[in-house]
Design a protein around this motif. Sequence first.
Motif, mmCIF file in Angstrom:
data_model
loop_
_atom_site.group_PDB
_atom_site.id
_atom_site.type_symbol
_atom_site.label_atom_id
_atom_site.label_comp_id
_atom_site.label_asym_id
_atom_site.label_seq_id
_atom_site.Cartn_x
_atom_site.Cartn_y
_atom_site.Cartn_z
ATOM 1 N N ASP A 42 -16.136 44.017 -53.954
ATOM 2 C CA ASP A 42 -16.610 42.817 -53.530
ATOM 3 C C ASP A 42 -17.468 42.388 -54.674
ATOM 4 O OD1 ASP A 42 -15.882 43.174 -51.025
ATOM 5 O OD2 ASP A 42 -17.572 44.071 -50.190
ATOM 6 N N ARG A 43 -18.238 42.983 -55.407
ATOM 7 C CA ARG A 43 -18.745 42.660 -56.611
ATOM 8 C C ARG A 43 -17.915 41.940 -57.599
ATOM 9 N NH1 ARG A 43 -22.126 47.335 -56.147
ATOM 10 N NH2 ARG A 43 -20.851 48.373 -57.985
ATOM 11 N N ASP A 101 -16.918 38.426 -56.078
ATOM 12 C CA ASP A 101 -18.114 37.380 -56.382
ATOM 13 C C ASP A 101 -18.244 37.086 -57.880
ATOM 14 O OD1 ASP A 101 -18.770 37.599 -53.510
ATOM 15 O OD2 ASP A 101 -20.328 39.268 -54.137
ATOM 16 N N ASN A 155 -17.549 33.154 -58.996
ATOM 17 C CA ASN A 155 -18.425 32.321 -59.985
ATOM 18 C C ASN A 155 -17.579 31.652 -61.189
ATOM 19 O OD1 ASN A 155 -20.594 32.827 -58.243
ATOM 20 N ND2 ASN A 155 -21.107 34.723 -59.368
ATOM 21 N N MET A 212 -22.449 29.484 -56.391
ATOM 22 C CA MET A 212 -21.016 29.646 -56.486
ATOM 23 C C MET A 212 -20.377 28.528 -57.034
ATOM 24 S SD MET A 212 -21.110 32.912 -55.476
ATOM 25 C CE MET A 212 -19.362 33.280 -55.047
#
Length: 576
Positions: A195-196, A199, A203, A466
Motif C-alpha cells: 500500500d505504501r 501511494d 504521488n 496526490m
Amino acid sequence: MQQSYAAGRAELRDARRKSRGLFLFVGVFSVFVNALMLTGPIFMLQVYDRVLGSRSEATLVALMGLVAFLYLMMGFLDFVRGRVLARAGARFQSELDQRVFSAAIEEAATRDKGAMAAGPRDLETVQKFIASPVLGALFDLPFTPVFIAGIFIFHPLLGWLAVAGGLILILISGLNQLLTRGPVLSAGQASAVADRMSDRLRNEADVIQSLGMRGAAFDRWANIRRRALGLQVRSSDVSGRFSVSTKTFRLFLQSAMLGLGAYLVLQNELTAGAMIAGSILLGRALAPIEMAVGQWSLVQGAMKSRQRLAQLLSEVPKARELTSLPRPRAILDVNQVTVLPPGQKQATLRLCTFRLEPGEAVGVIGQSGAGKSTLARAITGVWRPAGGKIRLDGATLDQYDPDVLGHLIGYLPQQVNLFDGTIAENIARLDPKAKDEDIVTAAKKAAAHDMILQLPDGYNTQVSAMSNRLSGGQTQRIGLARALFGDPVILVLDEPNSNLDNDGSEALNAAIREMKEDGKSILIMAHRPAAIQECDKLLVLESGSVRAFGPRDEVLRKLVKNANEIQTARGQGGVA
C-alpha cells in the motif's frame, strides 16, 4: 520490553475505564440474554414431555405465546447490547483520538515515517473489535459452564460429552492462536508495504508517465503485491482450516449428542424432550467458542494493534502542562547543539553555536550534506538535539507547546507539500478559525497574492497532495505564505528559491527585508547566491561542523582567500 509498554497500557486502560458503566450495562444485559437463551430448550422439553403427552392444544398455544414474547425480549436485549458496545468503542476512540494523533505525528516526525498511518489505524482496529459481535461472544463465554451444567442435569453422560467437546474446541482455539499469529502478522506487514509503495507511485505519477516507467513500476509493485497476496492466502488458509474444523466438529458434536440422547431414551434413562433440549443447550454453550475461533483474525489484529498503541504511547509521553510564555523577541541562541537524525547513530550536526538577533538575517551555506536541513529541523523543534540547547528569547524550545512554537517560528521546508483542501486552507495551516484578511496578508508578504488570483478559483482553488497541478514555483510561494501566516517572530527558510524564477526571488528578498524592518529574524539555508543577498551574517557548515560565522562580506572574503590559498598551494605542489 514489556515494562516499556507499561505507561501506554495504563493510558489505554484509563480510556477503557471511562466506559466502565457501559461495559457493566453490557454484562447485565448478557445475563438476561443468556437466561433467555434457555427459552428454546425449555420449550422443546415442554412440547415433547407435556404437550405431546397430554395432546393439549391450549397448552401449546400458551407456550407459543410465551416463547414468542421471550424471544422478542431476547432479540431486543441483544440488539441494545450491540448498540451499547458500538458506543463504548466510539467513546474509547474519541478519548484517545487526539492523544494518538499527536503521538503519531511526533513519532513520524522524529523517528518513523510510518507511524502516522499506524497510530490512528491501530486505534480504529481496537475500536472495531470493541464494537464487534466477538466481544459480545466473550461476554457470553462465562455462561458456557452454566449451560453445560444444565446438560449434566439431564444426564451425566450427556454432560461429559459436552465437556469433552468443549475441551476439544478450546484446544482448536489455542492451536488457532498459536499457528495463525505469524501468517496473519506477515500478511499484514506485506500488505502495508504494498500500500505504501502504491501511494508513492501515485504521488510520482507525472515522473512515471514522462519517463516511460509505467511497466517497470508496475512490475516492482506487482512483485510486492504478489508476495502480500500469497501471504494473505496462506493466512486465510490457516485460519479457514481452523474455522471449518470448529464448525464441522460442533455440528458432529450436536449429532453425537442426539445419538447418545436417543440411546439413553431407548434405555429409558432420558425423555425425548430432554434429548432435544440437551442438543440445543450444547449448541448454545459452544456458540461463543465458535464465534471466537471464526473471528480470530479480528481478535489477533486488535491484540497486535493494542500492543503497538501501548508502545507508541509509552515512547511518546503525554505532553506536560506548560506555562504560557509571553510573545518572545526574535532572539535565537544555538549553543553547542548536536543533532542525530532519526534512526541514525552518527550526528549530522555537531557542536553548532551562533546567535540570531532581532532584525537580522543569517544565511547558512555549505555543501550538500553539510547539516543545513538538520539545523532547520532542530530550530523548528522537529528534531530534538542530542546535546546542547536552542533558546528562543531565553526559553528552551521544549518550554513552548509545539503548536505555539509553530506559530512563532515560520518554516519553509526544502520540499513543499500541500494538503488536500483549498489554497486558502493551506496558507492558514488548516485552521478553520483563520481570518481571511490574515490569509491574504500572508500571501501578499510572499508575493503570491496576484499569482493566486489568476488561478481558476483563486484562493478557493482545490489542491491535493496526490495530484497537485501547481508548478514548483507556485507551490513554493504558497509554502512561503504558509510560513509567514500568523506573523512569526523567526522565519526559517530551507532553500527558499530553489524553484523560484527571478520575480519570485525578488519577491522573496522583499519579504525578508520587510520582516527585518519589523524586527523579526530570518535564517536562510542556501545554495544559490541570490538567497543570501539580504543576509547580514553567514554561517558556514562543513561536514556538520561550524567552519565560520560572522558578517557576510567578511566571511565571504575569508572563504575566497582560503580558496585562493588552497588553489595556490595545489598549483605549487603540482610544479614541484
